[in-house]
Design an enzyme around this catalytic site. Structure first.
Site, PDB file in Angstrom:
ATOM      1  N   LYS A  41       0.824  -1.183   0.000  1.00 56.81           N
ATOM      2  CA  LYS A  41       0.000   0.000   0.000  1.00 56.81           C
ATOM      3  C   LYS A  41       0.875   1.257   0.000  1.00 56.81           C
ATOM      4  O   LYS A  41       0.421   2.355  -0.276  1.00 56.81           O
ATOM      5  CB  LYS A  41      -0.866   0.039   1.276  1.00 56.81           C
ATOM      6  CG  LYS A  41      -1.734  -1.164   1.491  1.00 56.81           C
ATOM      7  CD  LYS A  41      -2.444  -1.006   2.845  1.00 56.81           C
ATOM      8  CE  LYS A  41      -3.077  -2.312   3.249  1.00 56.81           C
ATOM      9  NZ  LYS A  41      -3.630  -2.206   4.620  1.00 56.81           N
ATOM     10  N   GLY A  42       2.151   1.069   0.324  1.00 52.72           N
ATOM     11  CA  GLY A  42       3.018   2.207   0.625  1.00 52.72           C
ATOM     12  C   GLY A  42       3.214   3.201  -0.496  1.00 52.72           C
ATOM     13  O   GLY A  42       3.472   4.380  -0.250  1.00 52.72           O
ATOM     14  N   GLU A  96       7.386   2.392  -6.512  1.00 52.96           N
ATOM     15  CA  GLU A  96       7.533   1.823  -5.167  1.00 52.96           C
ATOM     16  C   GLU A  96       7.918   2.909  -4.181  1.00 52.96           C
ATOM     17  O   GLU A  96       8.542   3.906  -4.539  1.00 52.96           O
ATOM     18  CB  GLU A  96       8.586   0.698  -5.232  1.00 52.96           C
ATOM     19  CG  GLU A  96       8.963   0.048  -3.931  1.00 52.96           C
ATOM     20  CD  GLU A  96       7.845  -0.710  -3.232  1.00 52.96           C
ATOM     21  OE1 GLU A  96       6.785  -0.102  -3.000  1.00 52.96           O
ATOM     22  OE2 GLU A  96       8.040  -1.893  -2.900  1.00 52.96           O
ATOM     23  N   ASP A  97       7.529   2.708  -2.931  1.00 53.21           N
ATOM     24  CA  ASP A  97       7.860   3.690  -1.904  1.00 53.21           C
ATOM     25  C   ASP A  97       9.331   3.629  -1.519  1.00 53.21           C
ATOM     26  O   ASP A  97      10.016   4.637  -1.446  1.00 53.21           O
ATOM     27  CB  ASP A  97       6.970   3.495  -0.661  1.00 53.21           C
ATOM     28  CG  ASP A  97       6.885   2.039  -0.218  1.00 53.21           C
ATOM     29  OD1 ASP A  97       7.605   1.172  -0.774  1.00 53.21           O
ATOM     30  OD2 ASP A  97       6.099   1.750   0.706  1.00 53.21           O
ATOM     31  N   ASP A 100      14.541  -1.620   0.038  1.00 54.56           N
ATOM     32  CA  ASP A 100      15.300  -1.968   1.239  1.00 54.56           C
ATOM     33  C   ASP A 100      16.276  -3.081   0.855  1.00 54.56           C
ATOM     34  O   ASP A 100      17.300  -2.810   0.227  1.00 54.56           O
ATOM     35  CB  ASP A 100      14.283  -2.369   2.318  1.00 54.56           C
ATOM     36  CG  ASP A 100      14.887  -2.611   3.683  1.00 54.56           C
ATOM     37  OD1 ASP A 100      16.014  -2.164   3.935  1.00 54.56           O
ATOM     38  OD2 ASP A 100      14.226  -3.254   4.514  1.00 54.56           O
ATOM     39  N   LYS A 128      17.239   2.744   0.423  1.00 53.77           N
ATOM     40  CA  LYS A 128      18.120   2.430   1.556  1.00 53.77           C
ATOM     41  C   LYS A 128      19.339   1.704   1.006  1.00 53.77           C
ATOM     42  O   LYS A 128      19.391   0.468   0.969  1.00 53.77           O
ATOM     43  CB  LYS A 128      17.395   1.511   2.539  1.00 53.77           C
ATOM     44  CG  LYS A 128      16.531   2.206   3.533  1.00 53.77           C
ATOM     45  CD  LYS A 128      16.115   1.212   4.602  1.00 53.77           C
ATOM     46  CE  LYS A 128      14.990   1.749   5.429  1.00 53.77           C
ATOM     47  NZ  LYS A 128      14.470   0.746   6.374  1.00 53.77           N
ATOM     48  N   PHE A 149      14.402   3.155  10.029  1.00 54.14           N
ATOM     49  CA  PHE A 149      13.009   2.834   9.741  1.00 54.14           C
ATOM     50  C   PHE A 149      12.217   4.127   9.604  1.00 54.14           C
ATOM     51  O   PHE A 149      12.163   4.936  10.525  1.00 54.14           O
ATOM     52  CB  PHE A 149      12.417   1.969  10.858  1.00 54.14           C
ATOM     53  CG  PHE A 149      11.065   1.436  10.493  1.00 54.14           C
ATOM     54  CD1 PHE A 149      10.935   0.322   9.688  1.00 54.14           C
ATOM     55  CD2 PHE A 149       9.912   2.076  10.942  1.00 54.14           C
ATOM     56  CE1 PHE A 149       9.680  -0.158   9.324  1.00 54.14           C
ATOM     57  CE2 PHE A 149       8.649   1.609  10.586  1.00 54.14           C
ATOM     58  CZ  PHE A 149       8.540   0.493   9.783  1.00 54.14           C
ATOM     59  N   VAL A 150      11.629   4.308   8.431  1.00 51.86           N
ATOM     60  CA  VAL A 150      10.913   5.554   8.159  1.00 51.86           C
ATOM     61  C   VAL A 150       9.409   5.316   8.044  1.00 51.86           C
ATOM     62  O   VAL A 150       8.967   4.216   7.699  1.00 51.86           O
ATOM     63  CB  VAL A 150      11.445   6.231   6.868  1.00 51.86           C
ATOM     64  CG1 VAL A 150      12.836   6.787   7.088  1.00 51.86           C
ATOM     65  CG2 VAL A 150      11.415   5.279   5.681  1.00 51.86           C
ATOM     66  N   ASP A 156       4.110   2.958   6.642  1.00 52.47           N
ATOM     67  CA  ASP A 156       3.423   2.770   7.927  1.00 52.47           C
ATOM     68  C   ASP A 156       4.311   2.151   8.992  1.00 52.47           C
ATOM     69  O   ASP A 156       5.366   1.576   8.705  1.00 52.47           O
ATOM     70  CB  ASP A 156       2.214   1.842   7.736  1.00 52.47           C
ATOM     71  CG  ASP A 156       2.640   0.384   7.546  1.00 52.47           C
ATOM     72  OD1 ASP A 156       3.546   0.125   6.719  1.00 52.47           O
ATOM     73  OD2 ASP A 156       2.097  -0.492   8.251  1.00 52.47           O
ATOM     74  N   ARG A 162       0.619   6.555   7.713  1.00 54.93           N
ATOM     75  CA  ARG A 162       0.679   6.657   6.248  1.00 54.93           C
ATOM     76  C   ARG A 162       0.299   8.048   5.760  1.00 54.93           C
ATOM     77  O   ARG A 162       0.775   8.507   4.727  1.00 54.93           O
ATOM     78  CB  ARG A 162      -0.264   5.636   5.595  1.00 54.93           C
ATOM     79  CG  ARG A 162       0.153   4.186   5.756  1.00 54.93           C
ATOM     80  CD  ARG A 162      -0.654   3.304   4.813  1.00 54.93           C
ATOM     81  NE  ARG A 162      -0.587   1.895   5.163  1.00 54.93           N
ATOM     82  CZ  ARG A 162       0.372   1.049   4.789  1.00 54.93           C
ATOM     83  NH1 ARG A 162       1.387   1.494   4.076  1.00 54.93           N
ATOM     84  NH2 ARG A 162       0.338  -0.213   5.135  1.00 54.93           N
TER      85      ARG A 162
HETATM   86  P1  5GP Z   1      12.562  -5.146   0.441  1.00 56.28           P
HETATM   87  O1  5GP Z   1      11.990  -6.328  -0.254  1.00 56.28           O
HETATM   88  O2  5GP Z   1      13.251  -4.179  -0.463  1.00 56.28           O
HETATM   89  O3  5GP Z   1      13.419  -5.532   1.604  1.00 56.28           O
HETATM   90  O4  5GP Z   1      11.344  -4.445   1.170  1.00 56.28           O
HETATM   91  C1  5GP Z   1      10.611  -3.436   0.613  1.00 56.28           C
HETATM   92  C2  5GP Z   1       9.383  -3.202   1.463  1.00 56.28           C
HETATM   93  O5  5GP Z   1       9.698  -3.249   2.872  1.00 56.28           O
HETATM   94  C3  5GP Z   1       8.833  -1.818   1.231  1.00 56.28           C
HETATM   95  O6  5GP Z   1       7.908  -1.812   0.168  1.00 56.28           O
HETATM   96  C4  5GP Z   1       8.189  -1.496   2.553  1.00 56.28           C
HETATM   97  O7  5GP Z   1       6.878  -2.015   2.574  1.00 56.28           O
HETATM   98  C5  5GP Z   1       9.013  -2.235   3.564  1.00 56.28           C
HETATM   99  N1  5GP Z   1      10.009  -1.355   4.206  1.00 56.28           N
HETATM  100  C6  5GP Z   1      11.340  -1.391   4.049  1.00 56.28           C
HETATM  101  N2  5GP Z   1      11.943  -0.421   4.769  1.00 56.28           N
HETATM  102  C7  5GP Z   1      10.942   0.258   5.408  1.00 56.28           C
HETATM  103  C8  5GP Z   1      10.922   1.398   6.299  1.00 56.28           C
HETATM  104  O8  5GP Z   1      11.945   2.007   6.680  1.00 56.28           O
HETATM  105  N3  5GP Z   1       9.707   1.802   6.729  1.00 56.28           N
HETATM  106  C9  5GP Z   1       8.544   1.179   6.367  1.00 56.28           C
HETATM  107  N4  5GP Z   1       7.404   1.677   6.851  1.00 56.28           N
HETATM  108  N5  5GP Z   1       8.528   0.118   5.517  1.00 56.28           N
HETATM  109  C10 5GP Z   1       9.718  -0.344   5.049  1.00 56.28           C
END
Ligand code: 5GP
Length: 174
Positions: A41-42, A96-97, A100, A128, A149-150, A156, A162
């Site tokens: 949803k981000g 994408e938001d 990570d 990140k 962590f943001v 969220d 959000r």
């Molecule tokens: P990845 O697969 O790249 O590790 O994870 C991506 C997803 O993890 C993002 O779409 C988000 O939902 C969540 N995520 C990663 N870092 C953060 C953060 O700092 N804050 C929040 N709220 N969600 C995060």
């Protein structure tokens, strides 16, 4: 609930989104239809603000994933909501938001290519950089951030925050 401290202000977000939209408008000036895929949803808040500034013809669709709990390996990303539209032969922009570890986006990008999209590009608001475990090329990147962590602007903590208009950080003790 504690108020997160500001990492990226609303003004800085909106200014950067203006710039990204400008790049997208240049790159897709000749596209007959750009399929914009938001990752729920981000990405929703970012996607709405971005696409209001895009002048190319767009179609909008959404994708939602869920990771099985525990260890993160590529095969553990599960599709919760799939696309409604066919992307075969189309230009696709994945929105994408935050990137990570990269596992989620790697999986989605591979799937979109497998389905025969003409082109697939990634637009991510936050990167990140130091958390990356699998390589994910980001074609349009909003801001590199540290490994914190943001929340806010779509992101969220337990479904809260959000609707903050800025990107904030929840302090450890909170
Ligand atoms: P990845 O697969 O790249 O590790 O994870 C991506 C997803 O993890 C993002 O779409 C988000 O939902 C969540 N995520 C990663 N870092 C953060 C953060 O700092 N804050 C929040 N709220 N969600 C995060």
């Amino acid at each position: 609930m504690p108020t997160p401290s500001t990492l990226i202000s609303e003004t800085d977000l909106q200014n950067r989104i203006d710039e990204i939209a400008g790049e997208i408008n240049r790159d897709y000036a000749d596209s007959d239809l750009l399929i914009c895929v938001g990752v729920l949803k981000g990405s929703v808040f970012f996607m709405v603000d971005l696409l209001k500034r895009v002048t190319a013809p767009v179609a909008v669709d959404f994708f939602q994933t869920a990771s099985y709990g525990g260890a993160k390996v590529p095969g553990e990303v599960r599709i919760r909501k799939d696309l409604d539209l066919s992307i075969r032969g189309r230009d696709v922009l994945l929105i994408e938001d935050i990137v990570d570890t990269g596992y989620t986006l790697r999986t989605i990008l591979d799937l979109l290519r497998f389905r025969g999209a003409k082109s697939v590009k990634l637009c991510a608001l936050l990167d990140k950089v130091e958390a990356r475990e699998v390589e994910v090329p980001i074609d349009y990147r909003g801001f590199p951030i540290e490994n914190v962590f943001v929340v806010g602007y779509g992101l969220d903590y337990d479904e809260r925050y959000r609707n903050l208009p800025y990107i904030g950080v929840l302090e450890e003790e909170q």
